[in-house]
Design a protein around this motif. Structure first.
Motif, PDB file in Angstrom:
ATOM      1  N   ARG A   2      24.677 -32.184  22.544  1.00 51.16           N
ATOM      2  CA  ARG A   2      23.787 -31.579  23.529  1.00 51.16           C
ATOM      3  C   ARG A   2      22.426 -32.260  23.604  1.00 51.16           C
ATOM      4  NH1 ARG A   2      24.260 -25.391  21.731  1.00 51.16           N
ATOM      5  NH2 ARG A   2      24.579 -26.513  19.802  1.00 51.16           N
ATOM      6  N   THR A   3      21.824 -32.185  24.772  1.00 56.64           N
ATOM      7  CA  THR A   3      20.404 -32.499  24.907  1.00 56.64           C
ATOM      8  C   THR A   3      19.661 -31.167  24.831  1.00 56.64           C
ATOM      9  OG1 THR A   3      20.820 -34.423  26.287  1.00 56.64           O
ATOM     10  CG2 THR A   3      18.630 -33.421  26.457  1.00 56.64           C
ATOM     11  N   LEU A  71      11.097 -23.424  34.733  1.00 58.60           N
ATOM     12  CA  LEU A  71      12.260 -23.519  35.620  1.00 58.60           C
ATOM     13  C   LEU A  71      12.795 -24.961  35.637  1.00 58.60           C
ATOM     14  CD1 LEU A  71      14.204 -22.369  37.731  1.00 58.60           C
ATOM     15  CD2 LEU A  71      12.439 -22.711  39.469  1.00 58.60           C
ATOM     16  N   ASP A  72      11.885 -25.926  35.737  1.00 61.38           N
ATOM     17  CA  ASP A  72      12.308 -27.337  35.728  1.00 61.38           C
ATOM     18  C   ASP A  72      13.045 -27.692  34.440  1.00 61.38           C
ATOM     19  OD1 ASP A  72      11.260 -27.802  38.191  1.00 61.38           O
ATOM     20  OD2 ASP A  72       9.391 -28.717  37.474  1.00 61.38           O
ATOM     21  N   ILE A  73      12.535 -27.207  33.312  1.00 64.13           N
ATOM     22  CA  ILE A  73      13.175 -27.496  32.011  1.00 64.13           C
ATOM     23  C   ILE A  73      14.579 -26.880  31.974  1.00 64.13           C
ATOM     24  CG2 ILE A  73      13.040 -27.176  29.504  1.00 64.13           C
ATOM     25  CD1 ILE A  73       9.917 -26.952  29.896  1.00 64.13           C
ATOM     26  N   VAL A  78      20.502 -27.650  32.255  1.00 64.87           N
ATOM     27  CA  VAL A  78      21.788 -27.273  32.865  1.00 64.87           C
ATOM     28  C   VAL A  78      22.494 -28.528  33.391  1.00 64.87           C
ATOM     29  CG1 VAL A  78      22.833 -26.110  34.868  1.00 64.87           C
ATOM     30  CG2 VAL A  78      21.147 -24.915  33.477  1.00 64.87           C
ATOM     31  N   GLU A  79      21.704 -29.379  34.058  1.00 67.74           N
ATOM     32  CA  GLU A  79      22.263 -30.588  34.669  1.00 67.74           C
ATOM     33  C   GLU A  79      22.715 -31.591  33.607  1.00 67.74           C
ATOM     34  OE1 GLU A  79      19.776 -31.957  37.989  1.00 67.74           O
ATOM     35  OE2 GLU A  79      20.341 -33.971  37.308  1.00 67.74           O
ATOM     36  N   LYS A  80      21.817 -31.857  32.679  1.00 70.87           N
ATOM     37  CA  LYS A  80      22.071 -32.850  31.626  1.00 70.87           C
ATOM     38  C   LYS A  80      23.287 -32.471  30.778  1.00 70.87           C
ATOM     39  CE  LYS A  80      20.090 -36.370  29.402  1.00 70.87           C
ATOM     40  NZ  LYS A  80      20.479 -37.641  29.927  1.00 70.87           N
TER      41      LYS A  80
END
Ligand code: PMP
Length: 284
Positions: A2-3, A71-73, A78-80
């Motif tokens: 995971r990241t 929110l950005d984090i 989620v994307e990564k």
């Protein structure tokens, strides 16, 4: 692998580091939120942000990261990590300082950690079967409305229930149910009224509780926010719990007594369905 996110950086999970002097580690001087992810989107993110800010305020803790940045984090993780269905855990601590009961200076930076967990939430075997609950005396501190990481007592309560063959514990203070080990608790009376503990310092103000009660009112279901006893719960026609990761989860047994038919009831099933539909529509 995971990241994860630690203090401004996205790193591989085995490279993430937090100081042994961190007050989250030494004093449980720390708050957290868990947001569900469905269809790769965040469920009720605004609600979790609001409660995080309240927890921080109640503990006079400062986090110099805005809701937009949070929110950005969340979205980046989620994307990564390609999360379609699962959770994001976010924890804020008062930071690292020499061990002292007194708070460190105001300018000590908070520690901010986030990580994802892939988890099937929609097709829950527990929700399909219904939970078996055992009651445990509520021995937590008096500020259960603040979402701190002091989770040892709820963990012990859950283990006590599991040792008896249960799935979870409902906590009882002065003869009245407060909430579940990590969820809010509800019963349904034979006239169809949903009863759940009123908001106070004795329970966590669940994000899911708020949304589910709104769904119930839209469905013209009657809701009473008040304390109830275990005896009243055992006489109920249905019982269920709510939480961000469990949504609405039926209860079929309390301290060995079968609730209603012994199967997930129509009120809990309807609320689970409507809650999931509405939250998926509003997810960001
Ligand atoms: N009560 C307690 C003690 C909890 O730990 C939780 C889960 N965080 C809840 C209630 C449910 O809150 P939410 O719906 O915000 O997940």
């Amino acid at each position: 692998m995971r990241t994860v996110y630690v203090n401004g950086e996205f790193v591989a999970e085995d490279e993430a580091k937090v100081s042994i002097f961190d007050r989250g580690f030494l004093f449980a001087d720390s708050v957290y939120e868990v947001t569900s992810v469905l269809d790769g989107k965040l469920i009720d993110f605004a609600g979790h942000c609001r409660r995080l800010r309240r927890s921080l305020r109640e503990l006079q803790m400062t986090l110099r990261v805005s809701d937009e940045e949070l929110l950005d984090i969340h979205r980046h993780l989620v994307e990564k990590n390609e999360i379609e269905e699962g959770l994001i855990y976010m924890q804020v601590t008062r930071g690292a300082a020499d061990r002292d009961f007194a708070f460190p200076p105001e300018d000590t930076p908070a520690t901010l950690v986030l990580f994802t967990q892939i988890k099937g939430l929609l097709d829950s075997p527990l929700a399909a079967r219904g939970q078996k609950i055992f009651t445990v005396e509520d021995q937590r501190w008096g500020r259960c409305d603040i979402k701190t990481v002091q989770l040892l007592f709820p963990s012990l309560a859950k283990m006590e229930s599991k040792s008896k063959g249960g799935d979870d514990a409902w906590l009882v203070r002065d003869g009245l149910v407060t909430e579940g080990s990590s969820n809010n608790a509800y019963i349904v009376l034979d006239n169809g009224t949903i009863v759940t503990r009123d908001l106070s310092n004795l329970i966590l103000h669940g994000i899911t509780r708020r949304a589910v009660l709104e769904c119930a009112r839209h469905l013209q279901m009657k809701v009473e926010e008040r304390p109830f006893t275990i005896e009243e719960a055992k006489d109920a026609v249905e019982a269920f719990s709510t939480s961000a990761s469990g949504f609405v989860c039926p209860v079929i047994e309390i301290d060995g007594t079968t609730i209603g038919s012994g199967e997930p009831g129509p009120v809990a099933s309807k609320l689970r369905e409507v809650y999931i539909t509405e939250m998926r529509k509003a997810a960001i």
